[in-house]
Design a protein around this motif. Structure first.
Motif, short mmCIF file in Angstrom:
data_model
loop_
_atom_site.label_atom_id
_atom_site.label_comp_id
_atom_site.label_asym_id
_atom_site.label_seq_id
_atom_site.Cartn_x
_atom_site.Cartn_y
_atom_site.Cartn_z
N ARG A 297 0.61 -0.76 -0.13
CA ARG A 297 0.02 0.14 -0.24
C ARG A 297 0.41 1.49 0.20
NH1 ARG A 297 -4.71 -2.06 5.05
NH2 ARG A 297 -5.10 -3.51 3.23
N VAL A 298 0.50 2.34 -0.65
CA VAL A 298 1.27 3.52 -0.80
C VAL A 298 0.29 4.51 -0.01
CG1 VAL A 298 2.25 2.96 -2.77
CG2 VAL A 298 -0.14 4.19 -3.08
N GLN A 299 -0.78 4.33 0.27
CA GLN A 299 -1.62 5.02 0.83
C GLN A 299 -1.34 5.48 2.35
OE1 GLN A 299 -2.17 8.01 0.00
NE2 GLN A 299 -2.95 8.98 1.49
N LEU A 300 -0.46 5.29 3.34
CA LEU A 300 -0.29 4.77 4.64
C LEU A 300 -1.32 5.54 5.64
CD1 LEU A 300 2.56 2.35 4.55
CD2 LEU A 300 0.14 2.25 4.40
N GLU A 301 -0.94 7.29 5.24
CA GLU A 301 -0.98 8.94 5.94
C GLU A 301 -2.98 8.67 5.50
OE1 GLU A 301 1.68 11.74 5.00
OE2 GLU A 301 3.34 9.94 5.34
N GLU A 302 -2.56 9.77 6.64
CA GLU A 302 -4.43 9.12 6.33
C GLU A 302 -5.04 11.09 4.74
OE1 GLU A 302 -8.60 9.90 7.63
OE2 GLU A 302 -6.62 8.77 8.08
N PRO A 303 -5.08 10.46 4.00
CA PRO A 303 -5.39 10.98 3.13
C PRO A 303 -6.72 12.02 3.17
CG PRO A 303 -7.60 9.32 3.18
CD PRO A 303 -6.84 9.30 4.58
N LYS A 304 -5.41 13.06 2.09
CA LYS A 304 -5.99 14.75 2.36
C LYS A 304 -6.76 15.08 1.09
CE LYS A 304 -2.24 15.73 5.18
NZ LYS A 304 -1.15 16.49 5.18
#
Length: 472
Positions: A297-304
């Motif tokens: 997975r590349v979207q590990l931080e909270e999506p903005k």
């Protein structure tokens, strides 16, 4: 997740070890029961490693992975992926040593489960049933069964017991064995050659929230002593297999408690299976319910941004869920599921990548999963070694023109007649994430109003999905 070339290179050395003797009967178990689940690459790697161990021995000579590539006809990436699957299903243990920039491995082959262990496993047997269907499953079950002695009625056993045939050894001999008992053991650093029993797949207890389950059950309903280690093992495996959380598991456990306030494991398995089939219209779990592995997975931080929210959704939803969401909650057809399972199994595409493929293919072909088109896209993405959702989205943008030709070329006119040379009106619909590239392209006006209405409806549907997933 590190790329395969970071974990393995052709010059790396390896030795094959066997955890006990492997028998000819194991080949039938591996080919008929395991191969449908792990695929031909894994089967080939296991059998090749096995063949390097001489008969009645437990260790092979050292070899390089380049030698294994030549033997199996597989590239290093496929060998590495096969190794991971063999480890996951319990057929291989891997040990590594790094010394003076030289990396060497020990591949310890594990014996497969016995047919009886496999068919009562509670996990592997369910996946096999779902994979090959009821008729073939029952046929394999008959293949690995035979008649019992109870069918030979009228026979009387006349076997003589040990004490009727043999007499005890003289006392001086027994004294010698007691005085020299260390000579009976294997020498230091060695072991007796024999058969080791296979360990079934077992998920660790940390994968399930037992604290929440216990608080929900309460001592008045189910005493804590009922949650024995064996019961906890079964709960962990069933929770993974059927995707059951602690709150749902509470009712399933309650239904499996007997009159002695003990939890019957067989009743627990039956209750979990019945619950899943009731929730999923009498179906069993399949590959399409897998989600994208965390390591890829590349979207590990909270999506903005909206695109980041969509990437998070595609990485955390299963292909089955994506198909349901695109259909407004309706169950996908068995034919569509077979198409998706086919590309996941044959092309080895990860679930998140398959989610992008589903969105792109369905919106390009008027919400239909055309098998030929999907398989062609999947084959192209597999050759490009696409592993992340973002890579799949970028490739779709880059190869857009080529994919248009593929989709139009798959639609043949009746009876093989040539289609009219009149320029077609372009009305294809694109996923929402495609807009940043597609917005510069011109759309001809023929039936533009209908196309835009369809596009707007699907965009609204995708928007609601993103907002729902992003809010969690």
């Amino acid at each position: 997740m590190a790329q395969h070339w970071q974990e393995l290179v052709p010059v790396d050395r390896y030795i094959v070890a066997s955890n006990g003797l492997l028998h000819e009967y194991d080949r039938k178990i591996l080919s008929l029961l395991y191969q449908p689940l792990i695929g031909p690459d894994c089967f080939s790697v296991y059998m090749t490693l096995w063949s390097e161990v001489e008969e009645n021995r437990l260790w092979s000579e050292a070899s390089s992975h380049h030698f294994l590539m030549n033997l199996s006809g597989l590239n290093l990436k496929r060998i590495y992926e096969a190794r991971l699957k063999l480890e996951g299903i319990g057929l291989l243990k891997t040990h590594v040593k790094n010394e003076d920039d030289i990396r060497s491995f020990i591949y310890e082959l594990q014996p497969p489960l016995s047919p009886e262990q496999f068919f009562v496993d509670g996990m592997l047997n369910v996946y096999l049933y779902r994979k090959i269907g009821k008729n073939h499953f029952l046929r394999l079950k008959r293949f690995f069964c035979d008649r019992t002695m109870s069918e030979h009625e009228g026979y009387e056993e006349v076997t003589k017991p040990f004490q009727d045939i043999f007499v005890s050894a003289p006392s001086n001999t027994l004294q010698y064995l007691q005085d020299h008992s260390e000579e009976l053991d294997a020498e230091k650093g060695q072991q007796f050659i024999g058969r080791q029993s296979a360990n079934p797949i077992q998920l660790p207890h940390e994968t399930f929230n037992f604290d929440l389950l216990v608080s929900g059950l309460g001592d008045s309903l189910v005493p804590k002593r009922s949650l024995t280690p064996k019961v906890k093992d079964a709960i962990c495996n069933l929770a993974f297999l059927y995707n059951i959380d602690a709150l749902q598991m509470k009712n399933i456990v309650l239904s499996a408690v007997n009159e002695k306030d003990e939890i019957d494991i067989e009743e627990l398995r039956k209750a979990a299976r019945d619950w899943y089939q009731f929730e999923n219209y009498d179906k069993l779990p399949a590959l399409t319910e897998r989600v994208h592995p965390i390591a890829d997975r590349v979207q590990l931080e909270e999506p903005k941004t909206q695109e980041e929210k969509l990437i998070r959704y595609l990485e955390t939803a299963s292909p089955l869920q994506v198909m349901k969401d695109l259909s407004g909650g309706a169950e996908p057809s068995s034919a569509d599921l077979q198409v998706i399972e086919g590309v996941m199994l044959n092309q080895q595409l990860l679930p998140g990548v398959v989610n992008v493929l589903i969105q792109f293919a369905m919106l390009k072909t008027d919400m239909k999963l055309t098998k030929g088109y999907v398989e062609r896209l999947a084959g192209h993405w597999a050759r490009k070694q696409i592993r992340t959702v973002k890579e799949a989205m970028e490739l779709s943008r880059q190869e857009h023109a080529k994919y248009i030709e593929w989709s139009s070329g798959s639609a043949k006119s009746p009876a093989g007649k040539k289609q009219s040379k009149q320029k077609p009106i372009r009305t294809e619909i694109l996923p929402d994430w495609f807009n940043e590239v597609d917005k510069t392209e011109k759309v001809e006006h023929g039936s533009q109003k209908d196309a835009e209405a369809r596009k707007k409806a699907i965009e609204e549907k995708l928007k609601s999905i993103r907002e729902k997933r992003g809010g969690k």
